[in-house]
Design a protein around this motif. Structure first.
Motif, PDB file in Angstrom:
ATOM      1  N   HIS A 141      67.821  37.764  10.214  1.00 18.16           N
ATOM      2  CA  HIS A 141      67.416  37.623  11.606  1.00 18.16           C
ATOM      3  C   HIS A 141      65.956  38.047  11.723  1.00 18.16           C
ATOM      4  O   HIS A 141      65.561  39.073  11.168  1.00 18.16           O
ATOM      5  N   MET A 142      65.170  37.272  12.436  1.00 17.52           N
ATOM      6  CA  MET A 142      63.822  37.735  12.743  1.00 17.52           C
ATOM      7  C   MET A 142      63.352  37.185  14.082  1.00 17.52           C
ATOM      8  O   MET A 142      63.781  36.119  14.524  1.00 17.52           O
ATOM      9  N   HIS A 143      62.464  37.944  14.725  1.00 15.38           N
ATOM     10  CA  HIS A 143      61.910  37.545  16.005  1.00 15.38           C
ATOM     11  C   HIS A 143      60.949  36.373  15.792  1.00 15.38           C
ATOM     12  O   HIS A 143      60.340  36.249  14.737  1.00 15.38           O
ATOM     13  N   THR A 144      60.824  35.540  16.809  1.00 17.35           N
ATOM     14  CA  THR A 144      59.955  34.367  16.732  1.00 17.35           C
ATOM     15  C   THR A 144      58.539  34.730  16.283  1.00 17.35           C
ATOM     16  O   THR A 144      57.948  34.034  15.454  1.00 17.35           O
ATOM     17  N   ARG A 145      58.023  35.846  16.795  1.00  7.93           N
ATOM     18  CA  ARG A 145      56.661  36.268  16.400  1.00  7.93           C
ATOM     19  C   ARG A 145      56.599  36.608  14.922  1.00  7.93           C
ATOM     20  O   ARG A 145      55.644  36.268  14.235  1.00  7.93           O
ATOM     21  N   GLU A 146      57.630  37.273  14.432  1.00  7.76           N
ATOM     22  CA  GLU A 146      57.656  37.636  13.011  1.00  7.76           C
ATOM     23  C   GLU A 146      57.717  36.387  12.129  1.00  7.76           C
ATOM     24  O   GLU A 146      57.021  36.282  11.119  1.00  7.76           O
ATOM     25  N   ALA A 147      58.553  35.444  12.554  1.00  4.73           N
ATOM     26  CA  ALA A 147      58.694  34.208  11.777  1.00  4.73           C
ATOM     27  C   ALA A 147      57.362  33.464  11.719  1.00  4.73           C
ATOM     28  O   ALA A 147      56.963  32.958  10.658  1.00  4.73           O
ATOM     29  N   GLU A 148      56.664  33.420  12.844  1.00  3.75           N
ATOM     30  CA  GLU A 148      55.368  32.733  12.873  1.00  3.75           C
ATOM     31  C   GLU A 148      54.386  33.385  11.913  1.00  3.75           C
ATOM     32  O   GLU A 148      53.694  32.715  11.149  1.00  3.75           O
ATOM     33  N   LYS A 149      54.364  34.705  11.947  1.00  6.78           N
ATOM     34  CA  LYS A 149      53.428  35.410  11.060  1.00  6.78           C
ATOM     35  C   LYS A 149      53.773  35.176   9.595  1.00  6.78           C
ATOM     36  O   LYS A 149      52.906  35.159   8.740  1.00  6.78           O
ATOM     37  N   LEU A 150      55.050  35.031   9.322  1.00  3.51           N
ATOM     38  CA  LEU A 150      55.481  34.849   7.935  1.00  3.51           C
ATOM     39  C   LEU A 150      55.498  33.387   7.527  1.00  3.51           C
ATOM     40  O   LEU A 150      55.797  33.052   6.378  1.00  3.51           O
ATOM     41  N   GLY A 151      55.191  32.498   8.462  1.00  2.97           N
ATOM     42  CA  GLY A 151      55.183  31.064   8.129  1.00  2.97           C
ATOM     43  C   GLY A 151      56.586  30.528   7.900  1.00  2.97           C
ATOM     44  O   GLY A 151      56.786  29.588   7.134  1.00  2.97           O
ATOM     45  N   LEU A 152      57.549  31.113   8.567  1.00  2.00           N
ATOM     46  CA  LEU A 152      58.937  30.683   8.393  1.00  2.00           C
ATOM     47  C   LEU A 152      59.480  30.149   9.704  1.00  2.00           C
ATOM     48  O   LEU A 152      59.019  30.531  10.776  1.00  2.00           O
ATOM     49  N   LYS A 153      60.481  29.255   9.586  1.00  2.89           N
ATOM     50  CA  LYS A 153      61.116  28.755  10.802  1.00  2.89           C
ATOM     51  C   LYS A 153      62.633  28.794  10.652  1.00  2.89           C
ATOM     52  O   LYS A 153      63.161  28.956   9.541  1.00  2.89           O
ATOM     53  N   ASN A 154      63.293  28.636  11.763  1.00  2.59           N
ATOM     54  CA  ASN A 154      64.752  28.684  11.781  1.00  2.59           C
ATOM     55  C   ASN A 154      65.345  27.718  10.759  1.00  2.59           C
ATOM     56  O   ASN A 154      64.884  26.583  10.617  1.00  2.59           O
ATOM     57  N   ASP A 155      66.362  28.188  10.029  1.00  2.00           N
ATOM     58  CA  ASP A 155      67.061  27.379   9.016  1.00  2.00           C
ATOM     59  C   ASP A 155      66.319  27.250   7.685  1.00  2.00           C
ATOM     60  O   ASP A 155      66.837  26.622   6.751  1.00  2.00           O
ATOM     61  N   ASP A 156      65.100  27.790   7.580  1.00  2.00           N
ATOM     62  CA  ASP A 156      64.467  27.861   6.255  1.00  2.00           C
ATOM     63  C   ASP A 156      65.353  28.686   5.325  1.00  2.00           C
ATOM     64  O   ASP A 156      66.142  29.521   5.775  1.00  2.00           O
ATOM     65  N   ARG A 157      65.192  28.436   4.022  1.00  3.16           N
ATOM     66  CA  ARG A 157      65.900  29.261   3.043  1.00  3.16           C
ATOM     67  C   ARG A 157      64.889  29.972   2.160  1.00  3.16           C
ATOM     68  O   ARG A 157      63.917  29.358   1.722  1.00  3.16           O
ATOM     69  N   VAL A 158      65.111  31.230   1.915  1.00  6.68           N
ATOM     70  CA  VAL A 158      64.193  32.012   1.089  1.00  6.68           C
ATOM     71  C   VAL A 158      64.978  32.716  -0.015  1.00  6.68           C
ATOM     72  O   VAL A 158      66.204  32.746  -0.010  1.00  6.68           O
ATOM     73  N   ARG A 159      64.219  33.263  -0.965  1.00  6.79           N
ATOM     74  CA  ARG A 159      64.816  34.101  -1.996  1.00  6.79           C
ATOM     75  C   ARG A 159      64.493  35.559  -1.673  1.00  6.79           C
ATOM     76  O   ARG A 159      63.394  35.877  -1.202  1.00  6.79           O
ATOM     77  N   VAL A 160      65.437  36.417  -1.933  1.00 12.28           N
ATOM     78  CA  VAL A 160      65.288  37.827  -1.573  1.00 12.28           C
ATOM     79  C   VAL A 160      65.551  38.684  -2.809  1.00 12.28           C
ATOM     80  O   VAL A 160      66.514  38.446  -3.536  1.00 12.28           O
ATOM     81  N   ARG A 161      64.679  39.667  -3.045  1.00 12.75           N
ATOM     82  CA  ARG A 161      64.912  40.545  -4.196  1.00 12.75           C
ATOM     83  C   ARG A 161      65.466  41.889  -3.755  1.00 12.75           C
ATOM     84  O   ARG A 161      64.980  42.508  -2.815  1.00 12.75           O
ATOM     85  N   VAL A 162      66.503  42.290  -4.482  1.00  6.29           N
ATOM     86  CA  VAL A 162      67.097  43.614  -4.303  1.00  6.29           C
ATOM     87  C   VAL A 162      66.699  44.437  -5.520  1.00  6.29           C
ATOM     88  O   VAL A 162      66.863  43.972  -6.656  1.00  6.29           O
ATOM     89  N   ALA A 163      66.188  45.624  -5.325  1.00  3.48           N
ATOM     90  CA  ALA A 163      65.807  46.492  -6.447  1.00  3.48           C
ATOM     91  C   ALA A 163      66.992  47.360  -6.868  1.00  3.48           C
ATOM     92  O   ALA A 163      68.054  47.310  -6.277  1.00  3.48           O
ATOM     93  N   GLY A 164      66.794  48.139  -7.916  1.00  2.00           N
ATOM     94  CA  GLY A 164      67.810  49.104  -8.328  1.00  2.00           C
ATOM     95  C   GLY A 164      68.522  48.704  -9.600  1.00  2.00           C
ATOM     96  O   GLY A 164      68.155  47.746 -10.264  1.00  2.00           O
ATOM     97  N   GLU A 165      69.533  49.474  -9.942  1.00  4.16           N
ATOM     98  CA  GLU A 165      70.249  49.299 -11.207  1.00  4.16           C
ATOM     99  C   GLU A 165      70.914  47.925 -11.280  1.00  4.16           C
ATOM    100  O   GLU A 165      71.013  47.331 -12.345  1.00  4.16           O
ATOM    101  N   ARG A 166      71.384  47.463 -10.147  1.00 10.18           N
ATOM    102  CA  ARG A 166      71.962  46.122 -10.107  1.00 10.18           C
ATOM    103  C   ARG A 166      71.006  45.170  -9.403  1.00 10.18           C
ATOM    104  O   ARG A 166      71.393  44.392  -8.533  1.00 10.18           O
TER     105      ARG A 166
END
Lengths: 207, 207
Positions: A141-166
């Motif tokens: 979930h992100m606010h419209t302003r945040e999405a604009e700043k990040l160059g993302l729009k509704n329904d885009d798909r991104v990759r997300v990294r989780v750190a740690g042992e797993r």
């Protein structure tokens, strides 16, 4: 409740690389109810009692719980999440699905066509859903302003990294944009446990 | 039992890029027993009865099951995996850990120092383990010849890609090499359910 207030104005170049920290909210199994099903389960004129606010404005875990009854098993004490919706929707993990004997697909919230049904039991009645059980597609979930700043729009798909042992990189993470949303990534309990994530941990969007 | 015979002689350049298909074996919660604990739980002179061969030669799921009792919950019907070992070891998922009320670390098999204990209950007795409960670190078994061809050695860590709707890249996947091993990646049920993997699905090592 997870922390959702870390997102401020951009102060450095990290922004340009989308390396912002996204707080994680782990969704345990829960049910969204329609008005009609609410009254069937809890009685005519019943109103949900809020127990705890959730990360997204207006959303709350209710005092009310139900029992899910599938072809192979039962899960009690499943939390109702408010407010009410147009259609009843049951969000479970694959671990829950094995226990209940169901094979729900991964779906976005509200996309229920062709999904399995289930029996939902409340203190005043039973609802036999013809459809509505899903594995919720992970999303941010992100606010419209945040999405604009990040160059993302509704329904885009991104990759997300989780750190740690797993440590892992999750693909197919759906971006959900609204003026009502706060920055937060939702995963289910299987995804959280596989990555050893808990509420308030943070992850990053990969560019 | 998962398919473990797909690995043959290298026939094309895919080999050079490690893009071989690794069959997946999903490890449900299980217990490895020492001789002493076996006899405590099932009686003096008891011998495990094999119920089903597992992916690695000599390993088998036994007919015998036990009950795990943690500070916050109980899990019944937990399978014993043979053959016997020097030390008793309980492998569970994080989902199980929440249910039992434990916080086990991610560990390689046999690395039990400082891990939580648990009560194990069998038909003839109870064992109160002082340690031995782990989340098994995900790993790939491979034969010494395979490891040599892939340029990998025991204890190396690789990244593995899972395809599909919940596609992901798992980091910190440990390579385990022996003349006795067959090519197979072991994940626990949380990892499998988060990635929608089931026995016999395949994944690839990223170079």
């Amino acid at each position: 409740m997870v922390e959702v207030e870390r997102f401020g104005e951009p102060t450095n170049e990290l922004w340009e690389y989308l390396e912002i920290e996204i707080p994680v909210g782990v969704s345990n199994r829960h049910v969204h109810l329609s008005q009609q099903d609410l009254e069937m389960l809890f009685g005519h004129g019943h109103r949900l009692k809020a127990r705890r606010e959730l990360g997204q404005p207006g959303e709350f875990a209710a005092e009310e719980v139900v029992t899910l009854v599938g072809p192979r098993g039962v899960i009690e004490g499943v939390r109702i999440v408010g407010p009410l919706r147009d259609k009843t929707q049951v969000e479970i993990s694959m671990t829950d699905a094995y226990r209940l004997g169901l094979r729900p697909p991964v779906r976005k919230s509200g996309d229920l066509e062709g999904t399995p049904g289930i029996a939902v039991v409340g203190p005043k009645g039973v609802v036999a859903l013809g459809e509505g059980v899903i594995l919720a597609a992970r999303h941010i979930h992100m606010h419209t302003r945040e999405a604009e700043k990040l160059g993302l729009k509704n329904d885009d798909r991104v990759r997300v990294r989780v750190a740690g042992e797993r440590a892992q990189i999750m693909e197919n993470v759906i971006i959900r944009v609204s003026d009502k949303y706060r920055l937060e990534m939702h995963v289910d309990t299987d995804e959280a446990n596989a990555a050893l994530l808990t509420n308030g941990d943070t992850v990053t969007i990969l560019h």
